[in-house]
Design an enzyme around this catalytic site. Structure first.
Site, PDB file in Angstrom:
ATOM      1  N   ARG A  49       0.683  -1.356  -0.063  1.00  0.00           N
ATOM      2  CA  ARG A  49      -0.036   0.122   0.052  1.00  0.00           C
ATOM      3  C   ARG A  49       0.912   1.214   0.137  1.00  0.00           C
ATOM      4  NH1 ARG A  49      -0.625   4.541   2.813  1.00  0.00           N
ATOM      5  NH2 ARG A  49      -0.185   3.478   5.005  1.00  0.00           N
ATOM      6  N   ASP A  50       1.598   1.515   0.996  1.00  0.00           N
ATOM      7  CA  ASP A  50       2.371   2.690   1.190  1.00  0.00           C
ATOM      8  C   ASP A  50       3.506   2.727   0.244  1.00  0.00           C
ATOM      9  OD1 ASP A  50       3.635   4.957   2.159  1.00  0.00           O
ATOM     10  OD2 ASP A  50       3.510   4.393   4.245  1.00  0.00           O
ATOM     11  N   HIS A 245       4.809   4.138  13.126  1.00  0.00           N
ATOM     12  CA  HIS A 245       4.967   4.033  11.530  1.00  0.00           C
ATOM     13  C   HIS A 245       6.044   5.184  11.432  1.00  0.00           C
ATOM     14  CE1 HIS A 245       3.754   3.849   7.466  1.00  0.00           C
ATOM     15  NE2 HIS A 245       4.325   5.132   7.337  1.00  0.00           N
ATOM     16  N   HIS A 247       9.169   6.930   8.962  1.00  0.00           N
ATOM     17  CA  HIS A 247      10.018   7.071   7.956  1.00  0.00           C
ATOM     18  C   HIS A 247      11.537   7.280   8.025  1.00  0.00           C
ATOM     19  CE1 HIS A 247       6.626   7.690   4.796  1.00  0.00           C
ATOM     20  NE2 HIS A 247       6.379   7.060   5.700  1.00  0.00           N
ATOM     21  N   CYS A 278       4.391   9.653   1.074  1.00  0.00           N
ATOM     22  CA  CYS A 278       3.013  10.279   0.790  1.00  0.00           C
ATOM     23  C   CYS A 278       3.068  11.270  -0.256  1.00  0.00           C
ATOM     24  CB  CYS A 278       2.571  11.101   2.104  1.00  0.00           C
ATOM     25  SG  CYS A 278       0.999  11.740   1.884  1.00  0.00           S
ATOM     26  N   ASN A 287       9.917   4.724   3.926  1.00  0.00           N
ATOM     27  CA  ASN A 287       9.466   3.867   5.522  1.00  0.00           C
ATOM     28  C   ASN A 287      10.785   3.321   5.405  1.00  0.00           C
ATOM     29  OD1 ASN A 287       6.404   3.608   5.744  1.00  0.00           O
ATOM     30  ND2 ASN A 287       6.950   3.648   3.480  1.00  0.00           N
TER      31      ASN A 287
END
Length: 350
Positions: A49-50, A245, A247, A278, A287
């Protein structure tokens, strides 16, 4: 002492200070042997997803499904496989429901999907996702750029989604978790009030979210800040305090994981090859790398339940789906040190 989060029991692991997860399979699924062993830290893979949402090219659906299967085969117990958003805005996620439906057939795997609003949540629920992640930004500018809502309007969406979730049969009722984006800072807005982050976390919990975690969307966090804020989150929400979460934009990603471990965080998002970011947050590079995170945790004596060799092998599927796309990480090149002992084997080696 124990807490319950998302229907899963966690007990204090006195050796590590982390929370030990008592594993159970989703309803009507058999747990594979590799998933039945107790673990100390949940590594939640967000690459499908990310990682893919920040790549201009679209990975073919069949390869995406093969990648998810390869990741699951390594022992990853949670994978966020897609985002139910307008495909005109993110064509990379146009096949999200197809990928969800395929992934939920993998035994023992908890499948996550992201949705920013009620419409997206309906799509994810109908596809059968086990968990839904909702992104709520603590930055007003980022919130408007990302989901065209104020943070308060986004919390109202959480309430509506939880109301919908509660109408579903109890055995088909997904967990709803919130990730508070830009919780540690924002490239658009700058510093973010920590008091406001905690206020927003409480609002999400009161709206019905099962857990609320903190996301360093643009890599602004530092270890002291991470430890302080996760401790505050635990004081505010108790068992509803969620995971981290991070980065690696400024090289602080794994240092922030260690700081969060000191604050009893038991779940961390990561992306294979460090992919991700993003599209609506300038400077939000990749990430933390799943492979490097697994090595870090295992080296610290924390069991992940993940076979690192199989995890690294899954990179080949990712590379085949996006040839030429840069992938990051160190462990796949350097390997593990001579004499390295995996966390699950520490007792036998002692």
């Amino acid at each position: 002492m124990s807490i319950k989060q998302n229907g899963v029991l966690y007990n204090r692991n006195t050796r590590s200070g982390a929370w030990l997860r008592s594993l159970h399979p989703p309803a009507n699924e058999e747990t594979m042997e590799s998933r039945s062993k107790a673990i100390d830290v949940v590594v939640s893979e967000v690459g499908p997803r990310d990682g893919l949402q920040n790549v201009q090219r679209v990975m073919p659906t069949a390869i995406k499904q093969r990648w998810v299967a390869a990741l699951a085969e390594s022992g990853l117990q949670e994978i966020e496989v897609g985002s139910c958003v307008n495909p005109r805005l993110l064509p990379q996620m146009a096949d999200a429901e197809e990928v969800i439906r395929d992934a939920v057939r993998i035994p023992g795997l908890t499948v996550l999907a992201l949705a920013p609003n009620l419409k997206g949540a309906q799509r994810a629920f109908e596809a059968g996702t086990h968990k839904l992640t909702m992104p709520i930004s603590a930055s007003r500018q980022h919130s408007q750029a990302n989901i065209k809502m104020t943070p308060e309007e986004a919390v109202q969406q959480v309430a509506r989604v939880c109301e919908l979730r509660d109408t579903l049969p109890i055995d088909r009722r997904p967990a709803v978790e919130v990730g508070l984006s830009t919780a540690f800072g924002c490239t658009l807005e700058g510093r973010i009030s920590e008091d406001y982050v905690m206020k927003l976390a409480n609002m999400c919990a009161e709206a019905g979210a099962d857990s609320v975690g903190l996301s360093d969307t643009v890599g602004a966090a530092n270890p002291a800040q991470v430890k302080r804020m996760f401790k505050a989150l635990r004081r505010e929400l108790g068992g509803k305090a969620g995971g981290g979460h991070f980065h690696n934009t400024r090289g602080q990603g794994l240092a922030n994981v260690v700081a969060a471990l000191d604050a009893d965080v038991a779940t961390f998002d990561a992306s294979q090859g460090g992919m991700g970011g993003c599209p609506y947050a300038p400077g939000a590079s990749g990430n933390i790398v799943t492979e490097d995170l697994v090595f870090l945790l295992e080296a610290m004596g924390l069991r992940t339940g993940i076979d690192l060799d199989r995890l690294i092998a899954a990179r080949a599927v990712l590379a085949a789906g996006l040839p030429g796309e840069p992938l990051y990480g160190h462990v796949q090149d350097a390997g593990v040190p001579k004499g390295f002992v995996w966390a699950k084997d520490l007792g036998a080696a002692a």
